[in-house]
Design a protein around this motif. Structure first.
Motif, PDB file in Angstrom:
ATOM      1  N   GLY A  76       0.783  -1.229   0.000  1.00  0.00           N
ATOM      2  CA  GLY A  76       0.000   0.000   0.000  1.00  0.00           C
ATOM      3  C   GLY A  76       0.810   1.272   0.000  1.00  0.00           C
ATOM      4  N   PRO A  77       1.989   1.315   0.683  1.00  0.00           N
ATOM      5  CA  PRO A  77       2.763   2.567   0.719  1.00  0.00           C
ATOM      6  C   PRO A  77       3.328   2.935  -0.645  1.00  0.00           C
ATOM      7  N   SER A  78       3.988   4.095  -0.697  1.00  0.00           N
ATOM      8  CA  SER A  78       4.607   4.551  -1.939  1.00  0.00           C
ATOM      9  C   SER A  78       5.722   3.607  -2.360  1.00  0.00           C
ATOM     10  N   CYS A  79       6.051   3.628  -3.655  1.00  0.00           N
ATOM     11  CA  CYS A  79       7.158   2.816  -4.148  1.00  0.00           C
ATOM     12  C   CYS A  79       8.480   3.354  -3.604  1.00  0.00           C
ATOM     13  N   PHE A  80       8.564   4.652  -3.396  1.00  0.00           N
ATOM     14  CA  PHE A  80       9.733   5.275  -2.775  1.00  0.00           C
ATOM     15  C   PHE A  80       9.981   4.648  -1.409  1.00  0.00           C
ATOM     16  N   TYR A  81       8.939   4.554  -0.602  1.00  0.00           N
ATOM     17  CA  TYR A  81       9.057   3.949   0.720  1.00  0.00           C
ATOM     18  C   TYR A  81       9.417   2.472   0.615  1.00  0.00           C
ATOM     19  N   SER A  82       8.743   1.756  -0.291  1.00  0.00           N
ATOM     20  CA  SER A  82       8.978   0.323  -0.446  1.00  0.00           C
ATOM     21  C   SER A  82      10.415   0.030  -0.836  1.00  0.00           C
ATOM     22  N   LEU A  83      10.971   0.863  -1.720  1.00  0.00           N
ATOM     23  CA  LEU A  83      12.359   0.682  -2.149  1.00  0.00           C
ATOM     24  C   LEU A  83      13.319   0.963  -0.996  1.00  0.00           C
ATOM     25  N   LYS A 117      17.936   6.642  13.398  1.00  0.00           N
ATOM     26  CA  LYS A 117      17.389   5.469  14.066  1.00  0.00           C
ATOM     27  C   LYS A 117      15.870   5.585  14.197  1.00  0.00           C
ATOM     28  N   GLY A 118      15.389   6.792  14.492  1.00  0.00           N
ATOM     29  CA  GLY A 118      13.962   6.995  14.679  1.00  0.00           C
ATOM     30  C   GLY A 118      13.162   7.002  13.404  1.00  0.00           C
ATOM     31  N   THR A 119      13.809   7.284  12.251  1.00  0.00           N
ATOM     32  CA  THR A 119      13.073   7.370  10.988  1.00  0.00           C
ATOM     33  C   THR A 119      13.468   6.281  10.006  1.00  0.00           C
ATOM     34  N   ALA A 120      14.175   5.251  10.470  1.00  0.00           N
ATOM     35  CA  ALA A 120      14.575   4.160   9.586  1.00  0.00           C
ATOM     36  C   ALA A 120      13.349   3.486   8.988  1.00  0.00           C
ATOM     37  N   PRO A 121      13.423   3.091   7.711  1.00  0.00           N
ATOM     38  CA  PRO A 121      12.259   2.477   7.066  1.00  0.00           C
ATOM     39  C   PRO A 121      11.964   1.108   7.649  1.00  0.00           C
ATOM     40  N   GLY A 122      10.716   0.699   7.551  1.00  0.00           N
ATOM     41  CA  GLY A 122      10.332  -0.624   8.020  1.00  0.00           C
ATOM     42  C   GLY A 122       8.911  -0.635   8.532  1.00  0.00           C
ATOM     43  N   PHE A 123       8.103  -1.554   8.001  1.00  0.00           N
ATOM     44  CA  PHE A 123       6.711  -1.652   8.412  1.00  0.00           C
ATOM     45  C   PHE A 123       6.599  -2.206   9.823  1.00  0.00           C
ATOM     46  N   TYR A 124       7.539  -3.085  10.195  1.00  0.00           N
ATOM     47  CA  TYR A 124       7.538  -3.700  11.521  1.00  0.00           C
ATOM     48  C   TYR A 124       8.785  -3.265  12.293  1.00  0.00           C
ATOM     49  N   ASN A 125       8.914  -1.979  12.542  1.00  0.00           N
ATOM     50  CA  ASN A 125      10.104  -1.468  13.204  1.00  0.00           C
ATOM     51  C   ASN A 125       9.969  -1.367  14.718  1.00  0.00           C
ATOM     52  N   ARG A 165      -1.087   6.707  10.187  1.00  0.00           N
ATOM     53  CA  ARG A 165       0.142   5.953  10.043  1.00  0.00           C
ATOM     54  C   ARG A 165       1.212   6.863   9.485  1.00  0.00           C
ATOM     55  N   PRO A 166       1.806   7.743  10.323  1.00  0.00           N
ATOM     56  CA  PRO A 166       2.817   8.657   9.819  1.00  0.00           C
ATOM     57  C   PRO A 166       4.099   7.931   9.467  1.00  0.00           C
ATOM     58  N   GLU A 167       4.636   8.127   8.290  1.00  0.00           N
ATOM     59  CA  GLU A 167       5.911   7.562   7.870  1.00  0.00           C
ATOM     60  C   GLU A 167       6.782   8.733   7.411  1.00  0.00           C
ATOM     61  N   PHE A 168       7.659   9.059   7.987  1.00  0.00           N
ATOM     62  CA  PHE A 168       8.427  10.241   7.622  1.00  0.00           C
ATOM     63  C   PHE A 168       9.226  10.071   6.366  1.00  0.00           C
ATOM     64  N   LEU A 169       9.493   8.826   5.963  1.00  0.00           N
ATOM     65  CA  LEU A 169       9.900   8.667   4.553  1.00  0.00           C
ATOM     66  C   LEU A 169       8.808   9.140   3.610  1.00  0.00           C
ATOM     67  N   GLU A 184       6.914  11.594   4.264  1.00  0.00           N
ATOM     68  CA  GLU A 184       7.109  13.042   4.321  1.00  0.00           C
ATOM     69  C   GLU A 184       8.242  13.456   3.400  1.00  0.00           C
ATOM     70  N   ARG A 185       9.329  12.681   3.396  1.00  0.00           N
ATOM     71  CA  ARG A 185      10.465  13.000   2.533  1.00  0.00           C
ATOM     72  C   ARG A 185      10.062  12.976   1.069  1.00  0.00           C
ATOM     73  N   LEU A 186       9.243  12.003   0.696  1.00  0.00           N
ATOM     74  CA  LEU A 186       8.768  11.919  -0.684  1.00  0.00           C
ATOM     75  C   LEU A 186       7.953  13.158  -1.042  1.00  0.00           C
ATOM     76  N   ALA A 187       7.006  13.525  -0.173  1.00  0.00           N
ATOM     77  CA  ALA A 187       6.133  14.660  -0.460  1.00  0.00           C
ATOM     78  C   ALA A 187       6.895  15.983  -0.462  1.00  0.00           C
ATOM     79  N   VAL A 188       7.846  16.130   0.465  1.00  0.00           N
ATOM     80  CA  VAL A 188       8.538  17.410   0.630  1.00  0.00           C
ATOM     81  C   VAL A 188       9.720  17.547  -0.319  1.00  0.00           C
ATOM     82  N   ASP A 189      10.639  16.583  -0.268  1.00  0.00           N
ATOM     83  CA  ASP A 189      11.904  16.730  -0.980  1.00  0.00           C
ATOM     84  C   ASP A 189      11.881  16.234  -2.416  1.00  0.00           C
TER      85      ASP A 189
END
Length: 356
Positions: free
Chosen positions: A70-77, A120-128, A257-261, A263-268
């Protein structure tokens, strides 16, 4: 688990999430019996992160399986590369060697077509979350073993990330989104197990018609993870203090479900958003530490609505992506064609349906 906890919406605390996901594995036997009884047999099974148990059923029945994300491909990658390149272990080692607990070191996510840094706080992962490591490893293993991946995105939004994701997986990636452009009416939502809006759409439309075009802020945090009342309190006051008219979508059991990655996709990357200033993700039902306040919300809204040329450029891009999204989902569009190719790839003689 309590007997009436049949969906993530019913969970009441973070500690219930892992038992909930593990309890889903009890569906494997009845699901296999159901699929065996289908005539004609299905051509493919589509399942997501929370239903890794479907891999065994598909293997037992000799049916191809697709992984839905469901998340963005950017996040998935980012998520995939973090596992493949051992980023989680690198971050953990760096954190253990750092005596300054208040300062988190930035780490570059390998294998990305654009530079992406995480802490460490923003590392990607659905089950972090702590204690979910086994679920994460299992989900990645099941994803890598799938016959392909279906992603809720479209090429004009994430073309470069789709190409890199497909190359990293070594298997096809079908872009079928944005799915939000389908089943938007109350009747369709109810038929899919959702609930109709508890408001009069005509009243909302009438109110919107009385506003200046482009002046209303829409606030929506998603459908799965829950926010604590104090977070909602700060968001509400921040919206009020911004002085802008707004529509706020709040579920009976408010969730996000905030994912700051994301946020990175939307902002940067896409250039359509502004950061609110949160530096670490909120867990399933929020955590006790207050990571933002009403002033942050008001500031972000002001930057979106009153930011001069930069704000106008963000809104122009957002409108452009919206138009591209509609073209992608229309007949002949990239997502429409992707779905057509997906179906053609898996339909075989004696089977003419996908099971999701």
């Amino acid at each position: 688990m309590p007997p009436d906890y049949q969906s993530a919406d019913m969970l009441a605390e973070n500690a219930q999430f892992t038992p909930f996901v593990k309890a889903l594995r009890g569906l494997d036997a009845p699901f296999e019996a159901y699929v065996r009884a289908l005539a004609p047999p299905p051509s493919c099974i589509v399942s997501d992160w929370c239903n890794t148990w479907t891999a065994g059923v598909a293997r037992s029945l000799g049916i191809p399986r697709l992984f839905f994300h469901g998340p963005s491909c950017f996040y998935s990658l980012c998520d995939l590369n973090a596992v493949v390149y051992g980023l989680h272990e690198q971050i953990a080692a760096a954190a253990a060697a750092d005596d300054d607990d208040d300062k988190e070191e930035a780490h570059v996510v390998p294998g990305m077509p654009v530079r992406v840094t995480v802490t460490k706080g923003t590392a990607p992962g659905f089950y972090n979350a702590p204690g979910c490591e086994a679920l994460r490893d299992e989900a990645i293993e099941v994803m890598l073993a799938a016959d392909g991946v279906v992603v809720n995105t479209f090429l004009d939004l994430e073309g470069q990330f789709v190409a890199c994701y497909e190359a990293a997986l070594g298997k096809p990636v079908w872009t079928v989104g944005p799915l939000c452009l389908h089943n938007r009416d109350d009747e369709a939502m109810a038929s899919c197990g959702g609930s109709a809006a508890a408001v009069d759409r005509r009243a909302i439309t009438a109110w919107l018609d009385g506003q200046v075009p482009g002046s209303v802020v829409l606030v929506s945090f998603g459908t799965v993870l829950r926010k604590l009342p104090k977070h909602l309190f700060e968001v509400g006051h921040g919206l009020e203090e911004s002085g802008k008219p707004f529509l706020w979508v709040v579920k009976e059991a408010e969730a996000s479900r905030p994912e700051f990655l994301n946020e990175r996709l939307a902002v940067d990357v896409l250039g359509v958003g502004v950061p609110i200033g949160v530096t670490a993700p909120v867990l399933l039902f929020g955590d006790e530490a207050m990571r933002f306040g009403r002033a942050d919300v008001a500031r972000a809204v002001s930057a979106l609505m009153d930011g001069g040329e930069e704000a106008e450029e963000r809104r122009r891009k957002a409108k452009e992506y919206g138009e591209k999204a509609r073209r992608a989902m229309a007949e002949g569009g990239s997502s429409h064609e992707s779905v057509t190719q997906l179906i053609a790839s898996f339909i075989h003689s004696g089977g003419d349906e996908l099971v999701t």
